[in-house]
Design a protein around this motif. Structure first.
Motif, PDB file in Angstrom:
ATOM      1  N   UNK A  32      22.326 -30.968  41.217  1.00 44.04           N
ATOM      2  CA  UNK A  32      22.168 -32.421  41.303  1.00 44.04           C
ATOM      3  C   UNK A  32      21.492 -32.990  40.056  1.00 44.04           C
ATOM      4  N   UNK A  33      20.540 -32.247  39.507  1.00 48.70           N
ATOM      5  CA  UNK A  33      19.768 -32.754  38.363  1.00 48.70           C
ATOM      6  C   UNK A  33      20.534 -32.581  37.051  1.00 48.70           C
ATOM      7  N   UNK A  34      21.126 -31.378  36.852  1.00 49.15           N
ATOM      8  CA  UNK A  34      21.810 -31.098  35.583  1.00 49.15           C
ATOM      9  C   UNK A  34      23.324 -31.166  35.801  1.00 49.15           C
ATOM     10  N   UNK A  90      12.174 -34.914  31.357  1.00 47.38           N
ATOM     11  CA  UNK A  90      12.058 -34.738  32.819  1.00 47.38           C
ATOM     12  C   UNK A  90      13.211 -33.863  33.343  1.00 47.38           C
ATOM     13  N   UNK A  91      14.411 -34.130  32.828  1.00 50.78           N
ATOM     14  CA  UNK A  91      15.576 -33.337  33.257  1.00 50.78           C
ATOM     15  C   UNK A  91      15.418 -31.893  32.766  1.00 50.78           C
ATOM     16  N   UNK A 104       8.978 -35.221  41.760  1.00 45.56           N
ATOM     17  CA  UNK A 104      10.128 -34.841  40.934  1.00 45.56           C
ATOM     18  C   UNK A 104      11.377 -35.633  41.313  1.00 45.56           C
ATOM     19  N   UNK A 105      11.647 -35.758  42.623  1.00 51.53           N
ATOM     20  CA  UNK A 105      12.817 -36.523  43.072  1.00 51.53           C
ATOM     21  C   UNK A 105      12.741 -37.958  42.562  1.00 51.53           C
ATOM     22  N   UNK A 128      -4.395 -21.812  53.937  1.00 53.95           N
ATOM     23  CA  UNK A 128      -4.030 -21.758  52.511  1.00 53.95           C
ATOM     24  C   UNK A 128      -2.518 -21.940  52.347  1.00 53.95           C
ATOM     25  N   UNK A 129      -1.741 -21.308  53.234  1.00 54.74           N
ATOM     26  CA  UNK A 129      -0.273 -21.455  53.145  1.00 54.74           C
ATOM     27  C   UNK A 129       0.127 -22.904  53.420  1.00 54.74           C
ATOM     28  N   UNK A 160      19.363 -28.133  43.748  1.00 56.29           N
ATOM     29  CA  UNK A 160      18.619 -29.110  42.935  1.00 56.29           C
ATOM     30  C   UNK A 160      19.097 -29.086  41.476  1.00 56.29           C
ATOM     31  N   UNK A 209      -0.561 -24.982  50.400  1.00 56.43           N
ATOM     32  CA  UNK A 209       0.428 -24.700  49.348  1.00 56.43           C
ATOM     33  C   UNK A 209       1.755 -25.388  49.649  1.00 56.43           C
ATOM     34  N   UNK A 225      12.611 -30.273  32.070  1.00 54.31           N
ATOM     35  CA  UNK A 225      11.548 -29.618  32.823  1.00 54.31           C
ATOM     36  C   UNK A 225      12.044 -29.222  34.218  1.00 54.31           C
ATOM     37  N   UNK A 226      12.763 -30.148  34.860  1.00 52.79           N
ATOM     38  CA  UNK A 226      13.243 -29.872  36.222  1.00 52.79           C
ATOM     39  C   UNK A 226      14.267 -28.739  36.215  1.00 52.79           C
ATOM     40  N   UNK A 228      16.708 -35.239  28.292  1.00 53.64           N
ATOM     41  CA  UNK A 228      15.482 -35.948  28.671  1.00 53.64           C
ATOM     42  C   UNK A 228      14.434 -34.936  29.138  1.00 53.64           C
ATOM     43  N   UNK A 271      -6.878 -14.628  59.466  1.00 51.35           N
ATOM     44  CA  UNK A 271      -5.519 -15.141  59.640  1.00 51.35           C
ATOM     45  C   UNK A 271      -5.505 -16.658  59.611  1.00 51.35           C
ATOM     46  N   UNK A 307      15.042 -41.416  35.973  1.00 55.12           N
ATOM     47  CA  UNK A 307      15.612 -40.990  34.679  1.00 55.12           C
ATOM     48  C   UNK A 307      17.135 -41.027  34.714  1.00 55.12           C
ATOM     49  N   UNK A 308      17.716 -40.537  35.806  1.00 58.05           N
ATOM     50  CA  UNK A 308      19.186 -40.453  35.841  1.00 58.05           C
ATOM     51  C   UNK A 308      19.855 -41.799  36.074  1.00 58.05           C
ATOM     52  N   UNK A 326      13.273 -37.939  38.649  1.00 62.10           N
ATOM     53  CA  UNK A 326      14.665 -37.623  38.299  1.00 62.10           C
ATOM     54  C   UNK A 326      15.578 -38.799  38.649  1.00 62.10           C
ATOM     55  N   UNK A 366       1.434 -13.980  60.683  1.00 63.58           N
ATOM     56  CA  UNK A 366       1.592 -13.500  59.315  1.00 63.58           C
ATOM     57  C   UNK A 366       0.231 -13.233  58.674  1.00 63.58           C
ATOM     58  N   UNK A 367       0.157 -12.118  57.948  1.00 61.10           N
ATOM     59  CA  UNK A 367      -1.070 -11.793  57.228  1.00 61.10           C
ATOM     60  C   UNK A 367      -0.937 -12.139  55.754  1.00 61.10           C
ATOM     61  N   UNK A 368       0.179 -12.796  55.389  1.00 68.86           N
ATOM     62  CA  UNK A 368       0.446 -13.064  53.975  1.00 68.86           C
ATOM     63  C   UNK A 368      -0.354 -14.262  53.476  1.00 68.86           C
ATOM     64  N   UNK A 422      -1.202 -16.973  50.049  1.00 71.71           N
ATOM     65  CA  UNK A 422      -0.392 -17.681  49.048  1.00 71.71           C
ATOM     66  C   UNK A 422      -0.082 -16.741  47.871  1.00 71.71           C
ATOM     67  N   UNK A 439      -5.848 -17.761  55.971  1.00 72.03           N
ATOM     68  CA  UNK A 439      -4.598 -17.594  55.222  1.00 72.03           C
ATOM     69  C   UNK A 439      -3.547 -18.618  55.640  1.00 72.03           C
TER      70      UNK A 439
END
Lengths: 55, 321
Positions: free
Chosen positions: B129-131, B63-64, A37-38, A22-23, B126, A26, B66-67, B61, A16, A44-45, A41, B26-28, B30, A19
């Motif tokens: 806001x982006x597109x 970047x746009x 990305x922010x 790992x979470x 998102x 991620x 891809x996003x 563009x 546990x 670019x914008x 963007x 949690x046992x989950x 990735x 995991x």
């Protein structure tokens, strides 16, 4: 359930813990990608308009 | 009902005081969260959305673009997660889906619900806001259509579930086009119709050789409700409609000769395979398996040629001009 176990709460097994780690990694990577990305963007914008604001 | 309680109920009885005192760890992993997003469905969504975005007659563009595609992919993943949250009881009864994170007991339903809702809200916001907000609205509607209209309502109530529900899978090219242009046009509507009429033969071919699974889970798929012969007849009828719809982009002048030839040849093969499925009788399932496999190639071919011909070709033309 004895007093000592109650104080400790749930004790995670090694699997546990692995995991959860790992979470966490991620989530950190996802947040890092979002930050990049922010930034991209925004540049670019807005372009040079990023700097064009009243001081 | 609390999310923790719901998960505890699904995974077996939990002592009340323990459930109140601690949330179960949690046992989950990735990989379970990735599986929740249905990566194979997501890849088809991204590809068709890319075609919608690339054939749009405007410069986007990179970047746009891809996003926007990333947002559409995450939105599709959100819909998949919400579907797995709601359908955990059905998934547990079917061989094909019993290994999914929730029925396998590695993830609590509440985790999947929270994950799906977070991704849905994030991807829609998102993309807006982006597109633009038309694309975001279409993405929100697609997630709602798949998670609520299809998963919660149609799937368990009518054999027409995948016909109407197929619309959810047909929206991505429209979202891609809307993200690029801020509007809609005839071209993305044609792409919508191609996927819409492709979905029934594709899924019914699969359900023909998985009908016991669906019957055990109580899902009223067409072979379970109307029988084998009627399903094979419906597959042929929908394929007969699909072939001219697949040719429409060329016939209406939105695609070139290469697309026309590809749609004609691939459509002819689809028709031959559908005829073979019509003639086949249980327990034989070879024709159904072949149609299911080729239907994936059919859709990929049509969209790939369109991408090369209109998307990349147009892009190179715009850059050269």
């Amino acid at each position: 359930m004895d007093e000592r176990h109650q104080d400790q709460g749930i004790v995670l097994t090694e699997e546990q813990k692995r995991r959860r780690r790992a979470r966490s990694i991620a989530i950190a990577l996802s947040l890092g990608v979002l930050v990049v990305l922010f930034y991209l963007v925004t540049i670019v914008k807005l372009g040079p308009g990023v700097l064009n604001r009243p001081l | 009902m609390s999310l923790i309680g719901e998960g505890a109920n699904f995974r077996g009885p939990v002592r009340a005081e323990a459930a109140l005192a601690y949330a179960e760890p949690s046992a989950a992993g990735v990989g379970d969260y990735l599986a929740l997003m249905k990566p194979r469905v997501m890849s088809l969504v991204v590809f068709t959305a890319l075609v919608g975005l690339a054939i749009a007659p405007v410069h986007v563009h990179p970047v746009i673009g891809f996003t926007a595609l990333l947002c559409i992919a995450i939105g599709a993943g959100a819909a998949g997660a919400l579907n797995m949250w709601y359908d955990a009881d059905i998934d547990a009864k079917m061989t094909r889906t019993a290994h999914r994170p929730i029925p396998a007991g590695r993830m609590m339903p509440g985790e999947a619900l929270a994950f799906g809702l977070t991704l849905a809200a994030g991807s829609v916001a998102f993309l807006g806001l982006v597109a633009n907000w038309l694309a975001a609205g279409l993405l929100a509607f697609t997630i709602f259509f798949y998670a609520v209209v299809y998963s919660m309502w149609l799937k368990r109530s009518t054999p027409m579930n995948i016909v109407i529900g197929g619309a959810a899978g047909a929206f991505p090219p429209m979202i891609g086009w809307a993200a690029a242009t801020g509007g809609l046009g005839v071209e993305p509507c044609l792409l919508f119709l191609i996927i819409f009429f492709w979905t029934p033969p594709h899924f019914w071919a699969l359900s023909l050789y998985r009908s016991e699974d669906y019957a055990r889970a109580g899902v009223p798929m067409l072979p379970v409700v109307a029988g084998d012969a009627e399903t094979r007849r419906q597959i042929l009828l929908y394929t007969i409609v699909l072939v001219p719809v697949g040719l429409a982009p060329w016939a209406l002048g939105y695609a070139g000769a290469l697309y026309g030839l590809t749609a004609l040849a691939a459509g002819a093969i689809m028709l031959v395979l559908a005829l073979q499925v019509r003639r086949e009788r249980r327990p034989a399932e070879r024709a159904s398996r072949r149609l299911f496999a080729f239907s994936i190639l059919y859709l990929f071919l049509l969209f790939a040629v369109l991408l090369v011909e209109q998307g990349w070709g147009g892009l190179i033309g715009r850059v050269a001009a």
